[in-house]
Design a protein around this motif. Structure first.
Motif, PDB file in Angstrom:
ATOM      1  N   PHE A 191       6.943  -9.729  -4.108  1.00  0.00           N
ATOM      2  CA  PHE A 191       7.338  -8.342  -4.347  1.00  0.00           C
ATOM      3  C   PHE A 191       6.843  -7.455  -3.215  1.00  0.00           C
ATOM      4  O   PHE A 191       5.976  -7.851  -2.421  1.00  0.00           O
ATOM      5  CB  PHE A 191       6.787  -7.832  -5.690  1.00  0.00           C
ATOM      6  N   GLN A 192       7.431  -6.268  -3.134  1.00  0.00           N
ATOM      7  CA  GLN A 192       7.047  -5.240  -2.171  1.00  0.00           C
ATOM      8  C   GLN A 192       6.626  -4.001  -2.950  1.00  0.00           C
ATOM      9  O   GLN A 192       7.293  -3.612  -3.916  1.00  0.00           O
ATOM     10  CB  GLN A 192       8.208  -4.910  -1.238  1.00  0.00           C
ATOM     11  N   ALA A 193       5.532  -3.371  -2.558  1.00  0.00           N
ATOM     12  CA  ALA A 193       5.020  -2.203  -3.268  1.00  0.00           C
ATOM     13  C   ALA A 193       4.443  -1.202  -2.278  1.00  0.00           C
ATOM     14  O   ALA A 193       4.108  -1.554  -1.136  1.00  0.00           O
ATOM     15  CB  ALA A 193       3.961  -2.611  -4.291  1.00  0.00           C
ATOM     16  N   THR A 194       4.333   0.046  -2.716  1.00  0.00           N
ATOM     17  CA  THR A 194       3.693   1.088  -1.921  1.00  0.00           C
ATOM     18  C   THR A 194       2.615   1.762  -2.758  1.00  0.00           C
ATOM     19  O   THR A 194       2.708   1.841  -3.989  1.00  0.00           O
ATOM     20  CB  THR A 194       4.707   2.153  -1.455  1.00  0.00           C
ATOM     21  N   VAL A 195       1.603   2.255  -2.082  1.00  0.00           N
ATOM     22  CA  VAL A 195       0.508   2.983  -2.717  1.00  0.00           C
ATOM     23  C   VAL A 195       0.376   4.328  -2.023  1.00  0.00           C
ATOM     24  O   VAL A 195       0.276   4.378  -0.784  1.00  0.00           O
ATOM     25  CB  VAL A 195      -0.817   2.203  -2.624  1.00  0.00           C
ATOM     26  N   THR A 196       0.382   5.412  -2.785  1.00  0.00           N
ATOM     27  CA  THR A 196       0.220   6.756  -2.246  1.00  0.00           C
ATOM     28  C   THR A 196      -0.954   7.415  -2.949  1.00  0.00           C
ATOM     29  O   THR A 196      -0.969   7.518  -4.182  1.00  0.00           O
ATOM     30  CB  THR A 196       1.487   7.605  -2.456  1.00  0.00           C
ATOM     31  N   VAL A 197      -1.947   7.859  -2.184  1.00  0.00           N
ATOM     32  CA  VAL A 197      -3.167   8.458  -2.738  1.00  0.00           C
ATOM     33  C   VAL A 197      -3.259   9.893  -2.259  1.00  0.00           C
ATOM     34  O   VAL A 197      -3.186  10.156  -1.048  1.00  0.00           O
ATOM     35  CB  VAL A 197      -4.416   7.671  -2.317  1.00  0.00           C
ATOM     36  N   THR A 198      -3.411  10.820  -3.184  1.00  0.00           N
ATOM     37  CA  THR A 198      -3.595  12.233  -2.864  1.00  0.00           C
ATOM     38  C   THR A 198      -5.062  12.586  -3.055  1.00  0.00           C
ATOM     39  O   THR A 198      -5.639  12.327  -4.120  1.00  0.00           O
ATOM     40  CB  THR A 198      -2.727  13.120  -3.762  1.00  0.00           C
ATOM     41  N   PRO A 216      11.879  -5.901 -14.694  1.00  0.00           N
ATOM     42  CA  PRO A 216      12.547  -4.610 -14.803  1.00  0.00           C
ATOM     43  C   PRO A 216      13.424  -4.346 -13.603  1.00  0.00           C
ATOM     44  O   PRO A 216      13.137  -4.809 -12.498  1.00  0.00           O
ATOM     45  CB  PRO A 216      11.366  -3.613 -14.842  1.00  0.00           C
ATOM     46  N   PRO A 217      14.539  -3.627 -13.790  1.00  0.00           N
ATOM     47  CA  PRO A 217      15.412  -3.301 -12.656  1.00  0.00           C
ATOM     48  C   PRO A 217      14.698  -2.402 -11.677  1.00  0.00           C
ATOM     49  O   PRO A 217      13.842  -1.613 -12.054  1.00  0.00           O
ATOM     50  CB  PRO A 217      16.604  -2.579 -13.318  1.00  0.00           C
ATOM     51  N   ARG A 218      15.038  -2.515 -10.417  1.00  0.00           N
ATOM     52  CA  ARG A 218      14.407  -1.705  -9.399  1.00  0.00           C
ATOM     53  C   ARG A 218      15.298  -0.526  -9.032  1.00  0.00           C
ATOM     54  O   ARG A 218      16.482  -0.506  -9.311  1.00  0.00           O
ATOM     55  CB  ARG A 218      14.155  -2.537  -8.136  1.00  0.00           C
ATOM     56  N   LYS A 219      14.687   0.433  -8.378  1.00  0.00           N
ATOM     57  CA  LYS A 219      15.446   1.531  -7.802  1.00  0.00           C
ATOM     58  C   LYS A 219      15.763   1.179  -6.359  1.00  0.00           C
ATOM     59  O   LYS A 219      14.946   0.639  -5.640  1.00  0.00           O
ATOM     60  CB  LYS A 219      14.628   2.826  -7.839  1.00  0.00           C
ATOM     61  N   ASP A 220      16.982   1.532  -5.934  1.00  0.00           N
ATOM     62  CA  ASP A 220      17.371   1.257  -4.562  1.00  0.00           C
ATOM     63  C   ASP A 220      16.516   2.091  -3.625  1.00  0.00           C
ATOM     64  O   ASP A 220      16.324   3.284  -3.829  1.00  0.00           O
ATOM     65  CB  ASP A 220      18.854   1.580  -4.332  1.00  0.00           C
ATOM     66  N   LYS A 221      16.021   1.444  -2.600  1.00  0.00           N
ATOM     67  CA  LYS A 221      15.177   2.132  -1.639  1.00  0.00           C
ATOM     68  C   LYS A 221      15.690   1.893  -0.241  1.00  0.00           C
ATOM     69  O   LYS A 221      16.281   0.869   0.061  1.00  0.00           O
ATOM     70  CB  LYS A 221      13.721   1.631  -1.736  1.00  0.00           C
ATOM     71  N   GLU A 241     -17.357   8.484 -13.965  1.00  0.00           N
ATOM     72  CA  GLU A 241     -17.300   9.665 -13.122  1.00  0.00           C
ATOM     73  C   GLU A 241     -15.879  10.192 -13.129  1.00  0.00           C
ATOM     74  O   GLU A 241     -14.924   9.429 -13.289  1.00  0.00           O
ATOM     75  CB  GLU A 241     -17.726   9.345 -11.687  1.00  0.00           C
ATOM     76  N   PRO A 242     -15.704  11.506 -13.011  1.00  0.00           N
ATOM     77  CA  PRO A 242     -14.353  12.076 -13.037  1.00  0.00           C
ATOM     78  C   PRO A 242     -13.571  11.653 -11.799  1.00  0.00           C
ATOM     79  O   PRO A 242     -14.144  11.440 -10.730  1.00  0.00           O
ATOM     80  CB  PRO A 242     -14.616  13.586 -13.036  1.00  0.00           C
ATOM     81  N   PRO A 243     -12.255  11.506 -11.917  1.00  0.00           N
ATOM     82  CA  PRO A 243     -11.437  11.117 -10.766  1.00  0.00           C
ATOM     83  C   PRO A 243     -11.495  12.156  -9.659  1.00  0.00           C
ATOM     84  O   PRO A 243     -11.559  13.357  -9.919  1.00  0.00           O
ATOM     85  CB  PRO A 243     -10.029  11.014 -11.356  1.00  0.00           C
ATOM     86  N   VAL A 244     -11.501  11.706  -8.421  1.00  0.00           N
ATOM     87  CA  VAL A 244     -11.518  12.609  -7.269  1.00  0.00           C
ATOM     88  C   VAL A 244     -10.212  12.525  -6.490  1.00  0.00           C
ATOM     89  O   VAL A 244     -10.080  13.143  -5.440  1.00  0.00           O
ATOM     90  CB  VAL A 244     -12.698  12.272  -6.332  1.00  0.00           C
ATOM     91  N   CYS A 245      -9.269  11.747  -7.005  1.00  0.00           N
ATOM     92  CA  CYS A 245      -8.000  11.576  -6.312  1.00  0.00           C
ATOM     93  C   CYS A 245      -6.943  11.127  -7.314  1.00  0.00           C
ATOM     94  O   CYS A 245      -7.262  10.752  -8.447  1.00  0.00           O
ATOM     95  CB  CYS A 245      -8.131  10.534  -5.197  1.00  0.00           C
ATOM     96  N   GLU A 246      -5.705  11.162  -6.886  1.00  0.00           N
ATOM     97  CA  GLU A 246      -4.592  10.676  -7.693  1.00  0.00           C
ATOM     98  C   GLU A 246      -3.870   9.589  -6.911  1.00  0.00           C
ATOM     99  O   GLU A 246      -3.704   9.696  -5.691  1.00  0.00           O
ATOM    100  CB  GLU A 246      -3.606  11.802  -8.032  1.00  0.00           C
ATOM    101  N   VAL A 247      -3.438   8.549  -7.625  1.00  0.00           N
ATOM    102  CA  VAL A 247      -2.777   7.437  -6.967  1.00  0.00           C
ATOM    103  C   VAL A 247      -1.433   7.174  -7.631  1.00  0.00           C
ATOM    104  O   VAL A 247      -1.314   7.235  -8.861  1.00  0.00           O
ATOM    105  CB  VAL A 247      -3.653   6.164  -6.993  1.00  0.00           C
ATOM    106  N   ALA A 248      -0.431   6.917  -6.830  1.00  0.00           N
ATOM    107  CA  ALA A 248       0.900   6.535  -7.313  1.00  0.00           C
ATOM    108  C   ALA A 248       1.218   5.151  -6.766  1.00  0.00           C
ATOM    109  O   ALA A 248       1.216   4.945  -5.544  1.00  0.00           O
ATOM    110  CB  ALA A 248       1.949   7.548  -6.866  1.00  0.00           C
ATOM    111  N   TYR A 249       1.450   4.210  -7.668  1.00  0.00           N
ATOM    112  CA  TYR A 249       1.801   2.837  -7.288  1.00  0.00           C
ATOM    113  C   TYR A 249       3.278   2.628  -7.609  1.00  0.00           C
ATOM    114  O   TYR A 249       3.718   2.881  -8.735  1.00  0.00           O
ATOM    115  CB  TYR A 249       0.943   1.843  -8.068  1.00  0.00           C
ATOM    116  N   GLU A 250       4.044   2.164  -6.631  1.00  0.00           N
ATOM    117  CA  GLU A 250       5.467   1.978  -6.830  1.00  0.00           C
ATOM    118  C   GLU A 250       5.878   0.562  -6.465  1.00  0.00           C
ATOM    119  O   GLU A 250       5.619   0.090  -5.349  1.00  0.00           O
ATOM    120  CB  GLU A 250       6.276   2.956  -5.989  1.00  0.00           C
ATOM    121  N   LEU A 251       6.490  -0.142  -7.410  1.00  0.00           N
ATOM    122  CA  LEU A 251       7.060  -1.461  -7.160  1.00  0.00           C
ATOM    123  C   LEU A 251       8.443  -1.245  -6.542  1.00  0.00           C
ATOM    124  O   LEU A 251       9.402  -0.911  -7.234  1.00  0.00           O
ATOM    125  CB  LEU A 251       7.169  -2.251  -8.461  1.00  0.00           C
TER     126      LEU A 251
END
Length: 488
Positions: free
Chosen positions: A401-408, A356-361, A383-393
């Motif tokens: 590849f390069q990726a980031t993980v953001t956890v709230t 898939p095409p990437r977004k410029d970063k 068990e119910p989730p206690v956090c939210e995670v965003a994974y970005e390629l």
């Protein structure tokens, strides 16, 4: 009696012998075919030689100290590749370039490398401000990954003291980058963090406050400076390659690492064992690709020899006047993957899988983390989730590849441990803003010393580089300290 070569001819022949493979490797990243790569490398080498002559006799660039200065030979020639590619784009030959490079050439990122000196990347300015011999030593050892014995022989240094000299040169580069960072135009917030950034990056044990860490995650200028100032953690080669070359820097760095392994007889590249490298058909495709490049290079060397003959030192000659017609590159080609912007971009033809095409970063801070010995963690069940995670390629290339993980997190944390699983055998190689351990498909990232504490309803973030082959599906089963996370 035949004419003997002039000293200038001998110098250029030696430079060609030492630098041609590096120039061709980067030209291959920048183009859409082997023939185009060889022609781009040939034109760029001729342009680079003219710049070398101009720097030796003129005043094309002066450092802050007022002396004439230029980049070391290899990065100077790599810059010539990028400049020649921009000329191709202007002359209507952009279809022969990598599509992602074309986007970058027409972006603000490219303008930073040719715009006002004080707005150029800190690494580029820092390297140019160094003495020529020191800059050569730093580049050959850190980016080209040559053994110090080879570097010492090439530069005429003492084998017994070259390691100590390299340590000193790293410190000099850091000082130049720190000074250039302070001289850069910056807003009040960046200015307020400048001294703190200098202090934190001087020691591997120093903890960065949370506000500084968050600032580095959003400010490209300060993140680039941090990568250059932090001499520990293994991020210096990436900071140099990305900051000096620009587009494709990390991809070029990876290629030079592999070339160094081959020279040292590592032997793992042919099987991919223990390195995350693809084998089988993918490896055969890479070998065929390399064979085509060698064949095209043999043709281009003849043209280069003509361009380097005495008297051919002006810019008036048309780039292709002395070359044989090249084959048309407009035929069918393999699908083009999304590739990195100013820090990476290996060749699309190394794989036959559409991505898939990437977004410029914007460039991210260079990898700082190291592998830890964290035990394998199994995802919690029912068990119910206690956090939210965003994974970005962020970026992807044929085998990496390069990726980031953001956890709230809803709760405040005094320490954290994030784990996930890969579906397709991906292997993490480097990580920043966290330490990591991988056991099979399960990866565990643990907090660095400076970002353990997270406030309630705030987030933590880190990034990594990894290898893949065949398919690169997103990871799954994210947990935070053993508790399941939901997708953001």
């Amino acid at each position: 009696m035949p004419d003997l070569p002039t000293p200038q001819d001998a110098t250029e022949a030696a430079l060609f012998s030492e630098c041609w493979d590096a120039v061709l490797s980067y030209a291959d990243l920048c183009t859409s075919g082997s023939t185009a790569a060889a022609q781009l490398a040939t034109e760029a080498f001729a342009h680079g030689m003219r710049e070398v002559r101009a720097a030796e006799t003129g005043t094309t660039y002066r450092s802050a100290a007022g002396r004439r200065s230029r980049l070391p030979r290899i990065p100077l020639l790599l810059t010539a590749v990028r400049t020649t590619a921009a000329e191709w784009e202007t002359r209507g030959q952009g279809h022969r370039l990598d599509p992602e490079l074309r986007l970058w050439l027409n972006s603000d990122n490219a303008a930073r490398y040719t715009g006002p000196p004080l707005q150029r990347p800190v690494a580029l300015r820092g390297l140019r401000d160094m003495q020529q011999a020191d800059a050569e030593l730093l580049w050959l050892a850190e980016v080209e990954a040559l053994p110090l014995s080879v570097v010492a022989r090439r530069l005429g240094l003492d084998h017994a003291t070259v390691a100590d000299e390299l340590v000193q040169v790293r410190g000099l580069f850091r000082d130049r980058c720190h000074r250039n960072h302070l001289d850069s135009p910056m807003d009040a917030q960046c200015r307020s963090y400048a001294r703190l950034l200098d202090a934190v990056t001087r020691s591997p044990e120093a903890d960065a406050p949370g506000d500084l860490s968050r600032h580095l995650a959003t400010c490209v200028q300060c993140a680039e400076a941090a990568a250059c100032l932090r001499l520990h953690g293994g991020g210096l080669p990436g900071a140099l390659a990305g900051g000096v070359i620009g587009w494709g820097g990390l991809a070029y760095l990876e290629r030079r690492r592999r070339a160094a392994e081959v020279r040292l007889g590592a032997g793992r590249a042919s099987t991919g064992e223990g390195t995350g490298e693809p084998g089988g058909g993918a490896q055969k495709a890479r070998v065929v690709r390399g064979g085509l490049l060698v064949a095209a290079a043999l043709v281009s060397v003849l043209a280069l020899a003509v361009s380097m003959m005495p008297g051919d030192t002006t810019d008036d000659a048309a780039p292709g006047d002395d070359r044989q017609p090249v084959a048309d590159d407009s035929g069918p080609s393999l699908p083009l993957p999304g590739l990195p912007d100013a820090t990476s971009s290996p060749k699309p033809t190394d794989r036959a899988e559409t991505t898939p095409p990437r977004k410029d970063k914007d460039p991210k801070p260079q990898p700082q983390g190291t592998a830890s010995s964290t035990a394998r963690e199994e995802p919690a069940e029912n068990e119910p989730p206690v956090c939210e995670v965003a994974y970005e390629l962020v970026n992807q290339w044929p085998d990496g590849f390069q990726a980031t993980v953001t956890v709230t997190t809803a709760k405040a944390l005094d320490d954290w441990r994030v784990a996930w699983s890969f579906r397709d055998g991906q292997k993490v190689g480097q990580m920043w803003d966290a330490n990591f351990n991988q056991d099979g498909s399960r990866v565990t990232a643990t907090a660095a010393d400076y970002n353990k504490h997270v406030r309630a309803d705030d987030h933590l973030a880190f990034g990594f580089l990894a290898s893949w082959r065949g398919t690169n599906s997103p990871p799954y089963d994210f947990t935070l300290n053993g508790h399941r996370c939901a997708k953001a």
